[in-house]
Write a protein that holds these residues in place. Structure first.
Motif, mmCIF file in Angstrom:
data_model
loop_
_atom_site.group_PDB
_atom_site.id
_atom_site.type_symbol
_atom_site.label_atom_id
_atom_site.label_comp_id
_atom_site.label_asym_id
_atom_site.label_seq_id
_atom_site.Cartn_x
_atom_site.Cartn_y
_atom_site.Cartn_z
ATOM 1 N N LEU A 75 0.832 -1.208 0.000
ATOM 2 C CA LEU A 75 0.000 0.000 0.000
ATOM 3 C C LEU A 75 0.867 1.259 0.000
ATOM 4 O O LEU A 75 0.580 2.233 -0.709
ATOM 5 C CB LEU A 75 -0.917 0.002 1.222
ATOM 6 N N LEU A 76 1.926 1.245 0.786
ATOM 7 C CA LEU A 76 2.778 2.430 0.899
ATOM 8 C C LEU A 76 3.508 2.745 -0.397
ATOM 9 O O LEU A 76 3.701 3.919 -0.751
ATOM 10 C CB LEU A 76 3.785 2.246 2.038
ATOM 11 N N VAL A 77 3.950 1.717 -1.124
ATOM 12 C CA VAL A 77 4.758 1.959 -2.333
ATOM 13 C C VAL A 77 3.909 2.049 -3.594
ATOM 14 O O VAL A 77 4.429 2.424 -4.651
ATOM 15 C CB VAL A 77 5.823 0.848 -2.506
ATOM 16 N N GLU B 45 -8.381 1.351 -4.575
ATOM 17 C CA GLU B 45 -8.263 2.800 -4.598
ATOM 18 C C GLU B 45 -9.601 3.478 -4.879
ATOM 19 O O GLU B 45 -9.962 4.466 -4.217
ATOM 20 C CB GLU B 45 -7.224 3.222 -5.627
ATOM 21 N N THR B 46 -10.371 2.963 -5.852
ATOM 22 C CA THR B 46 -11.648 3.595 -6.203
ATOM 23 C C THR B 46 -12.589 3.613 -5.016
ATOM 24 O O THR B 46 -13.210 4.633 -4.702
ATOM 25 C CB THR B 46 -12.296 2.847 -7.383
ATOM 26 N N ALA C 270 -6.173 7.972 2.414
ATOM 27 C CA ALA C 270 -6.764 7.118 3.438
ATOM 28 C C ALA C 270 -6.051 5.772 3.517
ATOM 29 O O ALA C 270 -5.819 5.242 4.612
ATOM 30 C CB ALA C 270 -8.249 6.903 3.156
ATOM 31 N N LEU C 271 -5.701 5.213 2.366
ATOM 32 C CA LEU C 271 -5.000 3.930 2.346
ATOM 33 C C LEU C 271 -3.599 4.065 2.931
ATOM 34 O O LEU C 271 -3.123 3.186 3.655
ATOM 35 C CB LEU C 271 -4.933 3.385 0.923
ATOM 36 N N ARG C 272 -2.931 5.160 2.614
ATOM 37 C CA ARG C 272 -1.579 5.353 3.141
ATOM 38 C C ARG C 272 -1.608 5.571 4.661
ATOM 39 O O ARG C 272 -0.749 5.071 5.389
ATOM 40 C CB ARG C 272 -0.912 6.544 2.449
ATOM 41 N N VAL C 273 -2.612 6.318 5.140
ATOM 42 C CA VAL C 273 -2.752 6.506 6.582
ATOM 43 C C VAL C 273 -2.998 5.167 7.269
ATOM 44 O O VAL C 273 -2.404 4.858 8.318
ATOM 45 C CB VAL C 273 -3.903 7.493 6.890
ATOM 46 N N GLN D 145 -13.850 7.823 2.360
ATOM 47 C CA GLN D 145 -12.732 7.700 3.273
ATOM 48 C C GLN D 145 -13.183 7.661 4.728
ATOM 49 O O GLN D 145 -12.455 7.197 5.598
ATOM 50 C CB GLN D 145 -11.760 8.860 3.073
ATOM 51 N N GLY D 146 -14.398 8.157 4.999
ATOM 52 C CA GLY D 146 -14.842 8.190 6.379
ATOM 53 C C GLY D 146 -14.966 6.812 6.984
ATOM 54 O O GLY D 146 -14.778 6.630 8.187
#
Length: 668
Positions: A253-255, A367-368, A261-264, A374-375
Motif C-alpha cells: 500500500l505504501l509503495v 483505490e476507487t 486514506a489507504l496510506r494513513v 474515506q470516512g
C-alpha cells in the motif's frame, strides 16, 4: 485495548526466557520468566471480559464496578459449564470472554431500566449502595440467560477432534502439503470471519510437537531438517505480520497507492504488523468478506510456505527449532527461531518482497472504493480495538492461547480420569537389552492409565496435570511400591534383572517421600533402580545430593534420565553420585549426521572414563543399532527390541532373548 499491555508483558517475559535459554543460562532462571508468563496468561480471558464490560458500561452510562464484576462472574460460570461437556465447548471459552460482556452488559442495561427490577429508589443509602442493590435482580436474570444459552450451545456442538480425521497431515514426511493446507484453510476461515487459529487448533498441536522434536534433535547435534514445518516456521516465515502475511500488504500500500486514506491506514498498521498483529487491516480495509483481496490473502502465505521450505531444505537456512512467541518483532523472531542464523532474516525479507509483488496488483482495486468513502476507514480504526488482540497467534506460547490450552489440558484430564471407577493406574515395562549378547539387562517401569474399555492414556496426557495438582509425589510412591512388588514376584520366578522407576523432582526433594521410598527399596534388596531427570538435580542441590546418597547407601543404582537435554548435564556427573546415564533419543536421531555422531561418541567416551553405565534410549532401526554396537558397557532401550510390555509378558520376552544369546555365546 487495556489488556494489550498485559499481553505485551506476557510475551516479553516469554521472549526473555527464550533468549536466556539460547544463551545457556541456568534452567532455574529460565523457568522464572516462563512461569511468570504462564501466570499472567491464565488471567487474560477474565481481563478481556472486564475490559470490554467496563467500556460498554461507560457507553451505556451504567455503574462500572457492578457491571464489571457481574460479567467476570458470568465467565466463571461458563468456564465451569464447559468442564462438563464436549471438547468443542472448551474451544469457545475465549469467544465467550468476548461475547459475554457485549451482550450481557446490554441485557443488564435493559433490565436495570425496568422499575420492577429495582429493589430500592431511596436516596438515603447513597447512590453506590442503591446502584449495587438494583443490579441484583438484573444480574440474576442475565446469569440465568447466559447459562441457558451456553447449555444449548454446548449440547449441540461436535467434538473438535473431527479435524484430525479429515486432515491426515504428516509434518515430517509431507511438509509442503501440511504448510499449504494450513495456510490456505487459515486464510479462508479468516475471510469468512472465523478465527483461523482456534478453528485449526488440533493441527497446531501436532506442529508444536514437531517443533519440540526439532529442538531436541538440533541440541543433540542434528540438522533439524526432519521437522522444518512447525509452529516457529509459520510464525517467522509464513504469516509475517499476521494472517495473510499482511505486513507485505501494508508495504505494498505504501509503495503503490497515492490514496491518502489507504496510506494513513498502512502507516497506522505498521507498528502492529511488525509485532504480527493485523486487526487494522483485517477490519480497516477490510479483508474479511472483501473478494478483492481473497486471492492474494490466500496466495501470499502459500508462496511463503513454498519459498521458505525450499530454501531450508536446500540447506541455505537453518530449520526453525526455537520456540519464539508469536508477537515477537519481525526480524528478531526469525533470528531467534533459527538459533541465531542471519540467513533466516534474509529469507524473511525475501518472503516480504514476494508478498509485496503478489499484493500490489490487487491494491489498485482498492483505490476507487477508498476515494469514494474515506470516512469508513477512520470509523473502522476508531472501533477496531473493541476486538481481541489475539489475532492468529500461531505459536504455542500465544499469551491468550497458552491459558486456553492449559485449561483444555486440565479439563481433558478431568473428563478422562474424573471417575475413579473408569480408570486405573498400571505399570508397563520396557526391556533394556545388551546389543552384543542379546540378553535383557533390565526393564523400565512406565506408568499408564487404563479405562474400563481398555483405552490407555500415556504419561504425557496426565503427568503435567498431576504435577500441578500436587499429587505427583503420591504417584511416585505408588509406582515404587508396585515396582518392588513386581520385582519380588519375578525374583521368585528366577528373573533377577533390575527394574528402574522414575522419581519426580518434587519427590526427590521431599524428605517424607525419601523416607518412605528408602523403606520400600530396602525390602527390594537392590532389585529396583531409581531414575531422575536433570531438572530434578537443579531443584535443591544440597537436599537432592543428600537424598541420592541415602538411596545409594542401600546398594540401589541411580540413573540420570534423558541425559544431555539440559544445560549442565556434564556438570551434574561431577556433583552427584550417579551410576548410569540414559542417553536421550534426540542424540540417536542425530546419529546420521557427522556432528551428531561425534557428540554421541563424546558422551560415550566421557561415560567410559567415569566408569558409568550407559543406556541408550530410542533405538528404532538397525542403522542406529550399528553405531551403538561399537561401544562396550551399553544397553539399548527402544522399539527395535520392544515397546513397553505388561508384567505377564516380560518373562517370555526374557526367555526368548536368553535363547538367542546362548548360540551367540557358544560361537564366541
Amino acid at each position: 485495548m487495556g489488556v494489550v499491555p498485559c499481553l505485551i508483558l506476557s510475551a516479553t517475559l516469554l521472549l526473555i526466557s527464550v533468549c536466556l535459554q539460547m544463551a545457556g543460562a541456568d534452567q532455574s532462571r529460565v523457568a522464572v520468566f516462563s512461569d511468570l508468563h504462564s501466570r499472567i496468561t491464565v488471567a487474560i480471558p477474565y481481563l478481556v471480559t472486564a475490559s470490554i464490560a467496563y467500556m460498554i458500561a461507560i457507553q451505556l452510562h451504567l455503574p462500572r464496578l457492578p457491571v464489571l464484576f457481574l460479567n467476570v462472574a458470568y465467565l466463571i460460570c461458563v468456564d465451569q459449564l464447559m468442564e462438563q461437556f464436549n471438547g468443542a465447548a472448551r474451544m469457545l471459552f475465549l469467544l465467550s470472554a468476548l461475547l459475554i460482556p457485549i451482550w450481557a452488559t446490554r441485557g443488564l442495561a435493559i433490565l436495570h431500566a425496568q422499575s420492577w427490577c429495582q429493589l430500592t429508589r431511596t436516596e438515603g443509602a447513597g447512590s453506590q449502595v442503591r446502584d449495587t442493590l438494583n443490579f441484583i435482580i438484573p444480574g440474576m436474570l442475565v446469569a440465568a440467560a447466559v447459562i441457558l444459552v451456553m447449555l444449548g450451545v454446548i449440547l449441540v456442538l461436535p467434538d473438535p477432534k473431527w479435524i484430525n480425521y479429515y486432515l491426515f497431515l504428516d509434518a515430517a514426511n509431507e511438509p509442503y502439503e501440511v504448510g499449504l493446507t494450513y495456510s490456505i484453510l487459515n486464510s479462508l476461515l479468516w475471510f469468512f470471519g472465523v478465527h483461523g487459529y482456534h478453528a485449526l487448533l488440533p493441527v497446531l498441536e501436532g506442529l508444536n510437537q514437531a517443533l519440540m522434536l526439532n529442538h531436541t534433535t538440533v541440541m543433540a547435534g542434528g540438522s533439524g531438517l526432519e521437522y522444518p514445518m512447525n509452529t516457529s516456521f509459520l510464525g517467522a516465515f509464513v504469516f509475517i505480520g499476521g494472517s495473510g502475511a499482511t505486513l507485505s500488504l501494508a508495504l505494498a500500500l505504501l509503495v503503490t497507492t497515492r490514496v491518502k486514506a489507504l496510506r494513513v491506514l498502512a502507516l497506522a498498521s505498521l507498528p502492529f504488523a511488525f509485532m504480527n498483529v493485523n486487526e487494522l487491516l483485517l477490519f480497516g480495509l477490510p479483508i474479511i468478506f472483501n473478494p478483492r483481496l481473497l486471492i492474494p490473502f490466500m496466495l501470499v502465505p502459500a508462496a511463503n510456505v513454498l519459498l521458505g521450505l525450499t530454501v531450508i531444505q536446500a540447506g541455505w537456512v537453518q530449520a526453525p527449532f526455537m520456540d519464539v512467541p508469536f508477537n515477537s518483532p519481525i526480524v528478531l523472531n526469525a533470528y531467534l527461531a533459527t538459533g541465531g542464523d542471519s540467513a533466516a532474516v534474509l529469507l524473511q525479507f525475501a518472503n516480504l518482497a514476494v508478498g509485496m509483488l503478489l499484493y500490489r496488483p490487487f491494491v489498485r482495486g482498492l483505490e476507487t472504493r477508498f476515494e469514494e468513502g474515506q470516512g469508513a476507514v477512520m470509523r473502522s480504526i476508531e472501533t477496531l480495538f473493541s476486538r481481541r488482540f489475539e489475532e492468529a497467534q500461531y505459536q504455542s506460547q500465544d499469551p491468550v492461547t497458552d491459558g486456553l490450552r492449559e485449561r483444555q489440558s486440565k479439563i481433558q484430564l478431568q473428563r478422562d480420569l474424573g471417575e475413579l471407577g473408569d480408570y486405573e493406574f498400571l505399570l508397563e515395562y520396557q526391556p533394556q537389552v545388551d546389543p552384543v549378547t542379546g540378553q535383557v539387562t533390565g526393564v523400565e517401569a512406565l506408568v499408564r492409565a487404563e479405562s474400563s474399555d481398555g483405552r490407555l492414556l500415556s504419561p504425557a496426557q496426565f503427568l503435567p496435570q498431576l504435577e500441578r495438582g500436587g499429587v505427583i509425589k503420591t504417584l511416585d510412591l505408588w509406582v515404587a511400591e508396585e515396582a518392588c512388588r513386581q520385582a519380588d514376584e519375578w525374583a521368585d520366578q528366577g528373573y533377577t534383572f533390575p527394574v528402574s522407576i522414575n522419581i519426580s523432582a518434587e519427590g526427590l526433594s521431599s524428605p517424607e517421600v525419601i523416607d518412605t521410598l528408602t523403606n520400600l527399596l530396602t525390602e527390594c534388596h537392590g532389585r529396583v533402580a531409581v531414575e531422575i531427570t536433570e531438572d530434578s538435580l537443579s531443584a535443591s542441590p544440597e537436599t537432592v545430593r543428600h537424598h541420592i546418597e541415602r538411596i545409594r547407601e542401600l546398594d540401589v543404582q541411580v540413573h540420570i534420565d534423558d541425559f544431555g537435554t539440559g544445560f549442565s548435564a556434564l556438570g551434574y556427573l561431577s556433583q552427584y553420585p550417579i551410576d548410569v546415564i540414559k542417553v536421550d533419543r534426540s542424540f540417536v536421531n542425530a546419529l546420521e549426521t557427522d556432528k551428531g555422531s561425534k557428540v554421541f561418541n563424546g558422551i560415550l567416551s566421557f561415560a567410559e572414563a567415569l566408569e558409568l553405565g550407559v543406556i541408550v534410549e530410542g533405538v528404532e532401526t538397525e542403522q542406529q543399532l550399528a553405531y551403538v554396537l561399537n561401544t562396550d558397557r551399553v544397553s539399548v532401550q527402544g522399539w527395535l527390541y520392544s515397546r513397553s510390555l505388561r508384567a505377564e509378558q516380560i518373562p517370555a520376552f526374557v526367555d526368548q532373548h536368553a535363547e538367542r544369546a546362548l548360540p551367540a555365546a557358544a560361537s564366541a
